[in-house]
Scaffold this motif. Sequence first.
Motif, PDB file in Angstrom:
ATOM      1  N   VAL A 132       3.710   1.381   2.878  1.00  0.00           N
ATOM      2  CA  VAL A 132       4.997   1.974   2.501  1.00  0.00           C
ATOM      3  C   VAL A 132       4.844   3.387   1.920  1.00  0.00           C
ATOM      4  N   ASP A 133       5.968   4.083   1.932  1.00  0.00           N
ATOM      5  CA  ASP A 133       6.078   5.377   1.259  1.00  0.00           C
ATOM      6  C   ASP A 133       7.362   5.274   0.439  1.00  0.00           C
ATOM      7  N   CYS A 134       7.215   4.990  -0.831  1.00  0.00           N
ATOM      8  CA  CYS A 134       8.397   4.745  -1.669  1.00  0.00           C
ATOM      9  C   CYS A 134       9.217   6.005  -1.870  1.00  0.00           C
ATOM     10  N   GLN A 135       8.577   7.159  -1.694  1.00  0.00           N
ATOM     11  CA  GLN A 135       9.311   8.400  -1.890  1.00  0.00           C
ATOM     12  C   GLN A 135      10.306   8.645  -0.748  1.00  0.00           C
ATOM     13  N   SER A 136       9.863   8.430   0.478  1.00  0.00           N
ATOM     14  CA  SER A 136      10.770   8.630   1.620  1.00  0.00           C
ATOM     15  C   SER A 136      11.522   7.353   1.962  1.00  0.00           C
ATOM     16  N   LEU A 140       0.890  -1.163   0.000  1.00  0.00           N
ATOM     17  CA  LEU A 140       0.000   0.000   0.000  1.00  0.00           C
ATOM     18  C   LEU A 140       0.923   1.207   0.000  1.00  0.00           C
ATOM     19  N   ASN A 141       1.102   1.808  -1.163  1.00  0.00           N
ATOM     20  CA  ASN A 141       2.084   2.889  -1.309  1.00  0.00           C
ATOM     21  C   ASN A 141       1.434   4.267  -1.145  1.00  0.00           C
ATOM     22  N   LYS A 142       2.273   5.268  -0.994  1.00  0.00           N
ATOM     23  CA  LYS A 142       1.847   6.664  -0.827  1.00  0.00           C
ATOM     24  C   LYS A 142       1.052   6.838   0.458  1.00  0.00           C
ATOM     25  N   ILE A 143       1.474   6.119   1.507  1.00  0.00           N
ATOM     26  CA  ILE A 143       0.756   6.238   2.786  1.00  0.00           C
ATOM     27  C   ILE A 143       0.853   7.652   3.349  1.00  0.00           C
ATOM     28  N   ASP A 144       1.855   8.404   2.905  1.00  0.00           N
ATOM     29  CA  ASP A 144       1.977   9.796   3.353  1.00  0.00           C
ATOM     30  C   ASP A 144       0.782  10.636   2.922  1.00  0.00           C
ATOM     31  N   MET A 145       0.084  10.196   1.862  1.00  0.00           N
ATOM     32  CA  MET A 145      -1.043  10.984   1.351  1.00  0.00           C
ATOM     33  C   MET A 145      -2.393  10.390   1.747  1.00  0.00           C
ATOM     34  N   ALA A 146      -2.365   9.226   2.381  1.00  0.00           N
ATOM     35  CA  ALA A 146      -3.615   8.526   2.705  1.00  0.00           C
ATOM     36  C   ALA A 146      -4.025   8.770   4.152  1.00  0.00           C
ATOM     37  N   GLY A 203       2.046  -3.412 -11.215  1.00  0.00           N
ATOM     38  CA  GLY A 203       0.984  -2.464 -10.859  1.00  0.00           C
ATOM     39  C   GLY A 203       0.533  -1.621 -12.049  1.00  0.00           C
ATOM     40  N   ILE A 204      -0.521  -0.856 -11.846  1.00  0.00           N
ATOM     41  CA  ILE A 204      -1.012   0.042 -12.896  1.00  0.00           C
ATOM     42  C   ILE A 204      -0.071   1.262 -12.971  1.00  0.00           C
ATOM     43  N   PRO A 205      -0.158   2.070 -14.019  1.00  0.00           N
ATOM     44  CA  PRO A 205       0.721   3.249 -14.104  1.00  0.00           C
ATOM     45  C   PRO A 205       0.529   4.208 -12.920  1.00  0.00           C
ATOM     46  N   ASN A 206       1.628   4.832 -12.542  1.00  0.00           N
ATOM     47  CA  ASN A 206       1.648   5.909 -11.531  1.00  0.00           C
ATOM     48  C   ASN A 206       1.470   5.490 -10.084  1.00  0.00           C
ATOM     49  N   VAL A 207       1.530   4.213  -9.799  1.00  0.00           N
ATOM     50  CA  VAL A 207       1.409   3.810  -8.392  1.00  0.00           C
ATOM     51  C   VAL A 207       2.756   3.879  -7.670  1.00  0.00           C
ATOM     52  N   GLY A 208       3.848   4.093  -8.422  1.00  0.00           N
ATOM     53  CA  GLY A 208       5.160   4.257  -7.774  1.00  0.00           C
ATOM     54  C   GLY A 208       6.155   3.142  -8.051  1.00  0.00           C
ATOM     55  N   LYS A 209       5.935   2.388  -9.114  1.00  0.00           N
ATOM     56  CA  LYS A 209       6.814   1.238  -9.419  1.00  0.00           C
ATOM     57  C   LYS A 209       8.259   1.676  -9.671  1.00  0.00           C
ATOM     58  N   SER A 210       8.444   2.706 -10.525  1.00  0.00           N
ATOM     59  CA  SER A 210       9.814   3.152 -10.842  1.00  0.00           C
ATOM     60  C   SER A 210      10.483   3.732  -9.604  1.00  0.00           C
ATOM     61  N   THR A 211       9.710   4.497  -8.831  1.00  0.00           N
ATOM     62  CA  THR A 211      10.259   5.086  -7.606  1.00  0.00           C
ATOM     63  C   THR A 211      10.774   3.974  -6.692  1.00  0.00           C
ATOM     64  N   LEU A 212      10.002   2.923  -6.572  1.00  0.00           N
ATOM     65  CA  LEU A 212      10.403   1.806  -5.711  1.00  0.00           C
ATOM     66  C   LEU A 212      11.653   1.107  -6.261  1.00  0.00           C
TER      67      LEU A 212
HETATM   68  P1  GDP Z   1       5.016   4.165 -11.949  1.00  0.00           P
HETATM   69  O1  GDP Z   1       4.308   4.659 -13.169  1.00  0.00           O
HETATM   70  O2  GDP Z   1       4.217   3.117 -11.227  1.00  0.00           O
HETATM   71  O3  GDP Z   1       6.424   3.736 -12.202  1.00  0.00           O
HETATM   72  O4  GDP Z   1       5.049   5.394 -10.909  1.00  0.00           O
HETATM   73  P2  GDP Z   1       6.247   6.410 -10.556  1.00  0.00           P
HETATM   74  O5  GDP Z   1       7.302   5.704  -9.774  1.00  0.00           O
HETATM   75  O6  GDP Z   1       6.650   7.137 -11.788  1.00  0.00           O
HETATM   76  O7  GDP Z   1       5.501   7.390  -9.540  1.00  0.00           O
HETATM   77  C1  GDP Z   1       4.414   8.202  -9.935  1.00  0.00           C
HETATM   78  C2  GDP Z   1       4.398   9.462  -9.059  1.00  0.00           C
HETATM   79  O8  GDP Z   1       4.133   9.113  -7.709  1.00  0.00           O
HETATM   80  C3  GDP Z   1       5.740  10.182  -9.061  1.00  0.00           C
HETATM   81  O9  GDP Z   1       5.489  11.568  -9.086  1.00  0.00           O
HETATM   82  C4  GDP Z   1       6.362   9.779  -7.732  1.00  0.00           C
HETATM   83  O10 GDP Z   1       7.246  10.738  -7.230  1.00  0.00           O
HETATM   84  C5  GDP Z   1       5.132   9.649  -6.854  1.00  0.00           C
HETATM   85  N1  GDP Z   1       5.316   8.718  -5.722  1.00  0.00           N
HETATM   86  C6  GDP Z   1       5.804   7.459  -5.743  1.00  0.00           C
HETATM   87  N2  GDP Z   1       5.788   6.920  -4.504  1.00  0.00           N
HETATM   88  C7  GDP Z   1       5.277   7.864  -3.673  1.00  0.00           C
HETATM   89  C8  GDP Z   1       4.987   7.918  -2.262  1.00  0.00           C
HETATM   90  O11 GDP Z   1       5.181   6.971  -1.497  1.00  0.00           O
HETATM   91  N3  GDP Z   1       4.440   9.079  -1.798  1.00  0.00           N
HETATM   92  C9  GDP Z   1       4.178  10.141  -2.597  1.00  0.00           C
HETATM   93  N4  GDP Z   1       3.634  11.216  -2.046  1.00  0.00           N
HETATM   94  N5  GDP Z   1       4.429  10.127  -3.916  1.00  0.00           N
HETATM   95  C10 GDP Z   1       4.965   9.006  -4.450  1.00  0.00           C
END
Ligand code: GDP
Length: 286
Positions: A87-91, A59-65, A129-138
Amino acid sequence: MSKPIQWYPGHMAKAKREVREKLKLIDVVIELVDARIPLSSRNPMIDEIVGDKPRLLLLNKIDMADQTETKRWKKFFEGPGKMALEVDCQSGQGLNKIAPACRELMKEKHDKLKAKGVNPRAIRVLILGIPNVGKSTLINRLAKKNIAVTGDKPGVTKKQQWIKVGDELDLLDTPGILWPKFEDQDVGSRLAATGAIKETLFDFQEVVVFILKYMKDRYPERLKERYKLEEIPDDVIELFDEIGRKRGCLVGGGYIDYDKAAELILRDLRSLKLGGISFETVQDVN
Ligand code: GDP
């Protein structure tokens, strides 16, 4: 920001085929969802596609949930052969739990191998995962700490590489990408509200109306506090008007500049000025 992917039936079939191909190499699937909308940010065919492979849901982006809702979702998703982490993949918060969780999911199999005197190899994982869920960030986060790329393995096409994550995991460097369930209009609105679909593909004001309608019922106090409202009007357009007026989003003649008001509300949501918000709850499912 990456280009929005257009999903047509042909693309969906191709995506499914590619993921199935990758799954052949994999021990554990790490599925990423947006903690704010854990159902809407899943692929509708995920269970069928993944089959009975051990699965770890992040469960990603917990910082925003909304933290309370995220905890409920974690319980909801856990079951035999299935684990979930917040998780929060950003931090990087929570990412240290991934390897132990994968080990736990593989424990039975590894115990059997050990009993036969075989030392188990590193666990091979795919991020899905679907686009934009944070896969590349992770992947970037996990790769940075453990930059050693282990190179090709038999049966892997040239382009695919494995990233060593500690001693225990081998991570496929390209994620599996699947499509969301956007034929449902509410799902589409939730995806747009959380930024999974670019707002430009949507009617901007409609997305904000959706957000206000939801927040009016679930988070009225946050609206009152942020926009200094004494009461929340029943009618969502009146609420939109009220916020626009309070924030000086006006055009000539005292009329509301809806584009400006919508932009402001969306910006407040994205920058957490309205607090962590979940747009889907376990209670809604039960
Ligand atoms: P992908 O398409 O699944 O590879 O997603 P990306 O890794 O490109 O992430 C999409 C957006 O979500 C980017 O702007 C990331 O910086 C942001 N992001 C990823 N993980 C987190 C997180 O845990 N918290 C927040 N706030 N943003 C995140």
